[in-house]
Design a protein around this motif. Structure first.
Motif, PDB file in Angstrom:
ATOM      1  N   GLU A 131     -77.298  89.773 -76.666  1.00 37.53           N
ATOM      2  CA  GLU A 131     -77.330  90.421 -77.975  1.00 37.53           C
ATOM      3  C   GLU A 131     -76.008  91.097 -78.288  1.00 37.53           C
ATOM      4  N   ALA A 132     -75.439  91.771 -77.302  1.00 39.38           N
ATOM      5  CA  ALA A 132     -74.152  92.431 -77.512  1.00 39.38           C
ATOM      6  C   ALA A 132     -73.059  91.402 -77.787  1.00 39.38           C
ATOM      7  N   LEU A 133     -73.121  90.282 -77.079  1.00 40.69           N
ATOM      8  CA  LEU A 133     -72.129  89.226 -77.283  1.00 40.69           C
ATOM      9  C   LEU A 133     -72.228  88.659 -78.698  1.00 40.69           C
ATOM     10  N   ALA A 134     -73.445  88.423 -79.153  1.00 34.57           N
ATOM     11  CA  ALA A 134     -73.643  87.879 -80.493  1.00 34.57           C
ATOM     12  C   ALA A 134     -73.137  88.838 -81.561  1.00 34.57           C
ATOM     13  N   ALA A 135     -73.386  90.123 -81.365  1.00 34.71           N
ATOM     14  CA  ALA A 135     -72.936  91.113 -82.334  1.00 34.71           C
ATOM     15  C   ALA A 135     -71.410  91.186 -82.382  1.00 34.71           C
ATOM     16  N   ALA A 136     -70.773  91.133 -81.225  1.00 35.65           N
ATOM     17  CA  ALA A 136     -69.314  91.191 -81.187  1.00 35.65           C
ATOM     18  C   ALA A 136     -68.704  89.940 -81.805  1.00 35.65           C
ATOM     19  N   LYS A 137     -69.300  88.786 -81.541  1.00 40.31           N
ATOM     20  CA  LYS A 137     -68.782  87.553 -82.134  1.00 40.31           C
ATOM     21  C   LYS A 137     -68.899  87.594 -83.660  1.00 40.31           C
ATOM     22  N   ALA A 138     -70.009  88.114 -84.161  1.00 38.97           N
ATOM     23  CA  ALA A 138     -70.173  88.229 -85.608  1.00 38.97           C
ATOM     24  C   ALA A 138     -69.094  89.130 -86.200  1.00 38.97           C
ATOM     25  N   ALA A 139     -68.749  90.191 -85.481  1.00 36.87           N
ATOM     26  CA  ALA A 139     -67.705  91.101 -85.956  1.00 36.87           C
ATOM     27  C   ALA A 139     -66.339  90.419 -85.943  1.00 36.87           C
ATOM     28  N   VAL A 140     -66.071  89.598 -84.927  1.00 40.39           N
ATOM     29  CA  VAL A 140     -64.815  88.846 -84.880  1.00 40.39           C
ATOM     30  C   VAL A 140     -64.755  87.842 -86.023  1.00 40.39           C
ATOM     31  N   ASP A 141     -65.845  87.138 -86.240  1.00 36.87           N
ATOM     32  CA  ASP A 141     -65.881  86.166 -87.346  1.00 36.87           C
ATOM     33  C   ASP A 141     -65.617  86.858 -88.679  1.00 36.87           C
ATOM     34  N   GLU A 142     -66.239  88.012 -88.885  1.00 37.95           N
ATOM     35  CA  GLU A 142     -66.057  88.748 -90.143  1.00 37.95           C
ATOM     36  C   GLU A 142     -64.611  89.212 -90.289  1.00 37.95           C
ATOM     37  N   MET A 143     -64.032  89.690 -89.184  1.00 37.78           N
ATOM     38  CA  MET A 143     -62.650  90.149 -89.204  1.00 37.78           C
ATOM     39  C   MET A 143     -61.683  89.022 -89.551  1.00 37.78           C
ATOM     40  N   LEU A 144     -61.888  87.869 -88.935  1.00 37.50           N
ATOM     41  CA  LEU A 144     -61.003  86.710 -89.197  1.00 37.50           C
ATOM     42  C   LEU A 144     -61.163  86.205 -90.614  1.00 37.50           C
ATOM     43  N   ALA A 145     -62.400  86.207 -91.099  1.00 39.44           N
ATOM     44  CA  ALA A 145     -62.628  85.748 -92.480  1.00 39.44           C
ATOM     45  C   ALA A 145     -61.893  86.652 -93.467  1.00 39.44           C
ATOM     46  N   GLY A 146     -61.814  87.954 -93.160  1.00 46.18           N
ATOM     47  CA  GLY A 146     -61.138  88.870 -94.048  1.00 46.18           C
ATOM     48  C   GLY A 146     -59.628  88.693 -94.073  1.00 46.18           C
ATOM     49  N   LEU A 147     -59.072  88.030 -93.029  1.00 39.48           N
ATOM     50  CA  LEU A 147     -57.635  87.808 -92.976  1.00 39.48           C
ATOM     51  C   LEU A 147     -57.217  86.519 -93.680  1.00 39.48           C
ATOM     52  N   ARG A 148     -58.181  85.654 -93.974  1.00 36.86           N
ATOM     53  CA  ARG A 148     -57.830  84.347 -94.511  1.00 36.86           C
ATOM     54  C   ARG A 148     -57.715  84.385 -96.032  1.00 36.86           C
ATOM     55  N   ALA A 152     -53.868  91.343 -83.833  1.00 37.05           N
ATOM     56  CA  ALA A 152     -53.888  92.321 -82.749  1.00 37.05           C
ATOM     57  C   ALA A 152     -54.556  93.632 -83.145  1.00 37.05           C
ATOM     58  N   THR A 153     -54.166  94.203 -84.271  1.00 38.25           N
ATOM     59  CA  THR A 153     -54.701  95.507 -84.677  1.00 38.25           C
ATOM     60  C   THR A 153     -56.169  95.428 -85.070  1.00 38.25           C
ATOM     61  N   PRO A 154     -56.580  94.493 -85.946  1.00 38.79           N
ATOM     62  CA  PRO A 154     -58.010  94.436 -86.272  1.00 38.79           C
ATOM     63  C   PRO A 154     -58.879  94.033 -85.075  1.00 38.79           C
ATOM     64  N   SER A 204     -57.432  87.808 -76.342  1.00 35.57           N
ATOM     65  CA  SER A 204     -56.795  86.845 -77.245  1.00 35.57           C
ATOM     66  C   SER A 204     -55.790  86.023 -76.458  1.00 35.57           C
ATOM     67  N   TYR A 205     -55.788  84.719 -76.717  1.00 34.70           N
ATOM     68  CA  TYR A 205     -54.985  83.796 -75.918  1.00 34.70           C
ATOM     69  C   TYR A 205     -54.219  82.851 -76.843  1.00 34.70           C
ATOM     70  N   PRO A 206     -52.920  83.070 -76.981  1.00 28.50           N
ATOM     71  CA  PRO A 206     -52.138  82.227 -77.895  1.00 28.50           C
ATOM     72  C   PRO A 206     -51.935  80.820 -77.341  1.00 28.50           C
ATOM     73  N   PHE A 207     -51.810  79.863 -78.244  1.00 28.11           N
ATOM     74  CA  PHE A 207     -51.515  78.485 -77.867  1.00 28.11           C
ATOM     75  C   PHE A 207     -50.799  77.816 -79.021  1.00 28.11           C
ATOM     76  N   MET A 208     -50.274  76.643 -78.750  1.00 28.62           N
ATOM     77  CA  MET A 208     -49.622  75.846 -79.782  1.00 28.62           C
ATOM     78  C   MET A 208     -50.277  74.481 -79.867  1.00 28.62           C
ATOM     79  N   ASP A 209     -50.483  73.999 -81.093  1.00 27.81           N
ATOM     80  CA  ASP A 209     -50.934  72.626 -81.291  1.00 27.81           C
ATOM     81  C   ASP A 209     -50.114  72.017 -82.418  1.00 27.81           C
ATOM     82  N   ASP A 210     -50.563  70.893 -82.983  1.00 29.35           N
ATOM     83  CA  ASP A 210     -49.761  70.223 -84.004  1.00 29.35           C
ATOM     84  C   ASP A 210     -49.671  71.015 -85.302  1.00 29.35           C
ATOM     85  N   GLN A 211     -50.458  72.096 -85.387  1.00 30.94           N
ATOM     86  CA  GLN A 211     -50.394  72.948 -86.573  1.00 30.94           C
ATOM     87  C   GLN A 211     -49.546  74.197 -86.338  1.00 30.94           C
TER      88      GLN A 211
END
Length: 245
Positions: A228-245, A190-192, A207-214
């Motif tokens: 272009e703006a969408l691609a840049a934002a997605k890259a930032a989300v990918d980078e943010m998630l990678a930093g949490l793993r 949520a915060t990042p 952000s949309y929570p869900f449940m699966d077998d994991q």
């Protein structure tokens, strides 16, 4: 780049006691939402009202003043509680009566005059000044008055009417979207994610929570008309998630 003028907007008004009681499940608003998204029109509001004249009038007048288009479904059939056409006429302050054009359409299905009984003739009552919306399924038409499109509640008929209505709408630039599986719980991102949104204000991020077998997980959905703006934002989300793993 995004278009210079803002996109057209729309609202859906679902009319019927049977929807509010749960007896009939509304699928029309979802179909209209998908249809409008494909042609670049932003659906801003969905309302459901009972078969009550004042409720319909008030909702129609509020919605048509707020959005580019209003689409109503339900309440234009042959029974006593089908009062949408009368309510639309009242909302616009115009009269309503049997329309010869609507009668001609209905006669295509019921060539025997005896079959055009009182109930079926109710479906030929059209507010003054309205344009008809053809109905290839059962012939009883819908109609357009101003920026309000009045359509049947039966899904197959409503969809056929949308095919007629579609060319009358002013299309915009189609909304683009990306979805990212976070492999994280919503509370953990949520915060990042808020920081990413602040850095990319031209992209809507949800952000949309869900449940699966994991277990608990989250999908992050990004939407923009600017590729272009969408691609840049997605890259930032990918980078943010990678930093949490």
């Amino acid at each position: 780049m995004p278009e210079s003028s803002p996109p057209s907007t729309a609202a859906v008004l679902v009319i019927g006691d049977e929807v509010l009681s749960g007896r009939t499940k509304d699928t029309n608003s979802g179909y209209i939402a998908d249809y409008l998204t494909e042609i670049g029109i932003d659906l801003k509001e969905i309302r459901v009202v009972a078969d009550d004249g004042d409720a319909i009038v008030n909702a129609v007048n509020a919605l048509r003043a707020s959005w580019t288009y209003v689409f109503t479904t339900g309440g234009i059939g042959p029974t006593h509680d089908d009062i949408t056409a009368d309510s639309i006429a009242k909302a616009f302050g115009v009269g309503i009566d049997v329309d010869p054009r609507a009668v001609a359409m209905l006669r295509e299905r019921f060539p025997n005059p005896a079959d055009l009984n009182e109930g079926r003739m109710r479906m030929t009552r059209i507010p003054f000044g309205a344009d008809l919306i053809a109905n290839v399924v059962s012939k009883a038409p819908g109609f357009r008055l101003g920026n309000v499109f009045v359509m049947a509640g039966v899904p197959s008929i409503m969809r056929a009417m949308m095919d007629v209505v579609g060319p009358q709408l002013a299309p915009g630039v189609r909304m683009l979207s990306e979805s990212v599986r976070a492999d994280a719980k919503e509370g953990d991102i949520a915060t990042p994610l808020a920081a990413v949104q602040k850095a990319h204000p031209g992209v809507a991020i949800g952000s949309y929570p869900f449940m699966d077998d994991q277990g608990f997980n989250t999908n992050v959905v990004l939407r923009s008309r600017d590729a272009e703006a969408l691609a840049a934002a997605k890259a930032a989300v990918d980078e943010m998630l990678a930093g949490l793993r």
